[in-house]
Scaffold this motif. Structure first.
Motif, PDB file in Angstrom:
ATOM      1  N   ARG A   1      -1.440   4.042  -4.637  1.00 12.90           N
ATOM      2  CA  ARG A   1      -1.839   2.759  -5.207  1.00 12.90           C
ATOM      3  C   ARG A   1      -1.740   1.625  -4.202  1.00 12.90           C
ATOM      4  NH1 ARG A   1       2.439   1.673  -9.928  1.00 12.90           N
ATOM      5  NH2 ARG A   1       2.230  -0.530  -9.549  1.00 12.90           N
ATOM      6  N   VAL A   2      -2.515   0.563  -4.508  1.00 10.73           N
ATOM      7  CA  VAL A   2      -2.485  -0.661  -3.718  1.00 10.73           C
ATOM      8  C   VAL A   2      -2.200  -1.794  -4.703  1.00 10.73           C
ATOM      9  CG1 VAL A   2      -3.820  -2.261  -2.311  1.00 10.73           C
ATOM     10  CG2 VAL A   2      -4.115   0.204  -2.000  1.00 10.73           C
ATOM     11  N   THR A   3      -1.124  -2.534  -4.468  1.00 10.66           N
ATOM     12  CA  THR A   3      -0.771  -3.660  -5.328  1.00 10.66           C
ATOM     13  C   THR A   3      -1.070  -4.946  -4.573  1.00 10.66           C
ATOM     14  OG1 THR A   3       0.984  -2.357  -6.374  1.00 10.66           O
ATOM     15  CG2 THR A   3       1.073  -4.741  -6.662  1.00 10.66           C
TER      16      THR A   3
ATOM     17  N   ILE B   1     -10.663 -12.813   0.492  1.00 12.87           N
ATOM     18  CA  ILE B   1     -10.809 -11.429   0.932  1.00 12.87           C
ATOM     19  C   ILE B   1      -9.520 -10.986   1.602  1.00 12.87           C
ATOM     20  CG2 ILE B   1     -12.044  -9.856   2.470  1.00 12.87           C
ATOM     21  CD1 ILE B   1     -14.544 -11.562   1.959  1.00 12.87           C
ATOM     22  N   VAL B   2      -9.038  -9.825   1.166  1.00 15.91           N
ATOM     23  CA  VAL B   2      -7.815  -9.229   1.703  1.00 15.91           C
ATOM     24  C   VAL B   2      -8.210  -7.964   2.451  1.00 15.91           C
ATOM     25  CG1 VAL B   2      -5.589  -8.220   1.088  1.00 15.91           C
ATOM     26  CG2 VAL B   2      -6.504 -10.115  -0.255  1.00 15.91           C
ATOM     27  N   LYS B   3      -7.653  -7.760   3.643  1.00 13.75           N
ATOM     28  CA  LYS B   3      -7.953  -6.566   4.436  1.00 13.75           C
ATOM     29  C   LYS B   3      -6.801  -5.576   4.319  1.00 13.75           C
ATOM     30  CE  LYS B   3     -10.640  -6.915   7.966  1.00 13.75           C
ATOM     31  NZ  LYS B   3     -11.813  -6.218   7.540  1.00 13.75           N
ATOM     32  N   LEU B   4      -7.125  -4.343   3.908  1.00  9.81           N
ATOM     33  CA  LEU B   4      -6.126  -3.283   3.778  1.00  9.81           C
ATOM     34  C   LEU B   4      -5.945  -2.549   5.102  1.00  9.81           C
ATOM     35  CD1 LEU B   4      -7.296  -1.716   0.378  1.00  9.81           C
ATOM     36  CD2 LEU B   4      -5.592  -3.518   0.741  1.00  9.81           C
ATOM     37  N   LYS B   5      -4.852  -1.792   5.221  1.00  5.70           N
ATOM     38  CA  LYS B   5      -4.626  -0.976   6.414  1.00  5.70           C
ATOM     39  C   LYS B   5      -5.621   0.171   6.478  1.00  5.70           C
ATOM     40  CE  LYS B   5       0.281  -2.037   6.716  1.00  5.70           C
ATOM     41  NZ  LYS B   5       1.642  -1.533   6.566  1.00  5.70           N
ATOM     42  N   SER B   6      -5.973   0.703   5.307  1.00  2.32           N
ATOM     43  CA  SER B   6      -6.972   1.768   5.229  1.00  2.32           C
ATOM     44  C   SER B   6      -7.813   1.545   3.978  1.00  2.32           C
ATOM     45  CB  SER B   6      -6.303   3.144   5.203  1.00  2.32           C
ATOM     46  OG  SER B   6      -5.440   3.248   4.096  1.00  2.32           O
ATOM     47  N   PRO B   7      -9.035   2.098   3.913  1.00  5.34           N
ATOM     48  CA  PRO B   7      -9.889   1.884   2.740  1.00  5.34           C
ATOM     49  C   PRO B   7      -9.191   2.274   1.440  1.00  5.34           C
ATOM     50  CG  PRO B   7     -11.132   2.938   4.487  1.00  5.34           C
ATOM     51  CD  PRO B   7      -9.691   2.928   4.924  1.00  5.34           C
ATOM     52  N   LEU B   8      -9.559   1.606   0.351  1.00  7.78           N
ATOM     53  CA  LEU B   8      -8.942   1.858  -0.952  1.00  7.78           C
ATOM     54  C   LEU B   8      -9.121   3.309  -1.373  1.00  7.78           C
ATOM     55  CD1 LEU B   8      -7.487   0.686  -3.445  1.00  7.78           C
ATOM     56  CD2 LEU B   8      -9.755   0.148  -4.379  1.00  7.78           C
ATOM     57  N   GLY B   9     -10.314   3.855  -1.185  1.00  7.35           N
ATOM     58  CA  GLY B   9     -10.572   5.252  -1.554  1.00  7.35           C
ATOM     59  C   GLY B   9     -10.304   5.507  -3.024  1.00  7.35           C
ATOM     60  N   HIS B  10      -9.513   6.549  -3.309  1.00  6.62           N
ATOM     61  CA  HIS B  10      -9.206   6.924  -4.689  1.00  6.62           C
ATOM     62  C   HIS B  10      -7.903   6.310  -5.199  1.00  6.62           C
ATOM     63  CE1 HIS B  10     -12.560   9.617  -4.964  1.00  6.62           C
ATOM     64  NE2 HIS B  10     -12.206  10.192  -3.819  1.00  6.62           N
ATOM     65  N   ARG B  11      -7.306   5.456  -4.393  1.00  6.64           N
ATOM     66  CA  ARG B  11      -6.053   4.838  -4.815  1.00  6.64           C
ATOM     67  C   ARG B  11      -6.296   3.854  -5.949  1.00  6.64           C
ATOM     68  NH1 ARG B  11      -3.429   2.609   0.620  1.00  6.64           N
ATOM     69  NH2 ARG B  11      -5.578   1.963   0.981  1.00  6.64           N
TER      70      ARG B  11
ATOM     71  N   GLU C   1       0.830  -1.205   0.000  1.00 13.28           N
ATOM     72  CA  GLU C   1       0.000   0.000   0.000  1.00 13.28           C
ATOM     73  C   GLU C   1       0.866   1.257   0.000  1.00 13.28           C
ATOM     74  OE1 GLU C   1      -3.555   0.173   2.563  1.00 13.28           O
ATOM     75  OE2 GLU C   1      -2.957  -1.812   3.295  1.00 13.28           O
ATOM     76  N   THR C   2       0.522   2.196  -0.870  1.00 15.55           N
ATOM     77  CA  THR C   2       1.122   3.534  -0.852  1.00 15.55           C
ATOM     78  C   THR C   2      -0.026   4.533  -0.860  1.00 15.55           C
ATOM     79  OG1 THR C   2       1.235   3.806  -3.253  1.00 15.55           O
ATOM     80  CG2 THR C   2       3.121   2.707  -2.193  1.00 15.55           C
TER      81      THR C   2
END
Length: 148
Positions: free
Chosen positions: A103-105, A129-139, A99-100
């Motif tokens: 973008r999220v790869t 299902i993969v859990k991100l540190k923060s919501p995807l949003g506009h990334r 995560e940056t």
């Protein structure tokens, strides 16, 4: 007696040449569809069938990158769907998440769970299902399995 022998020979030749009254096998065109008995229809998963949910097992044999087909974001969760093989020959090892701010790869890694097993060659859809540190949003969401 001669007539019966000639008739039997003609009948045998007729059966070998794709049946009497029909066109000889050599004159059939390739545009004609081959006839397949209904009992020999291929066994596949139906496209309308839901993908098989799987969880990472880790420690697989020869893990490698696999591209995913679809990703659906809902909050911090990303549901990935991809085509795979059957277990124990093809199992989910892990999903690498990078995560940056822009973008999220997500990179799926699959491998074999066991050695020396016989496997059928059939494609099935899997999902996890993969859990991100923060919501995807506009990334931007990037498939790491398609990158070299």
């Amino acid at each position: 007696m001669r007539t019966i022998t000639a008739t039997a020979t003609l009948m045998a030749g007729c059966l070998i040449a794709a049946g009497c009254g029909g066109a000889p096998a050599a004159t059939k065109t390739s545009a004609q569809a081959p006839q397949t008995p209904a009992a020999v229809s291929p066994v596949t998963t139906s496209p309308t069938k839901a993908p098989q949910p799987v969880k990472p097992v880790g420690h697989t044999i020869n893990p490698h990158k696999v591209p995913w087909e679809k990703a659906v974001a809902k909050g911090r969760d990303i549901k990935l769907t991809w085509w795979s093989g059957v277990a124990p020959c093809t199992v989910l090892d892990h999903v690498k998440v990078t995560e940056t701010a822009r973008r999220v790869t997500l990179t799926i890694y699959e491998g074999a769970k066991s050695k020396n097993v016989s496997c059928i060659m059939i494609a099935i859809q899997k999902t996890t299902i993969v859990k991100l540190k923060s919501p995807l949003g506009h990334r931007k969401l990037v498939d790491g399995g398609k990158q070299k």
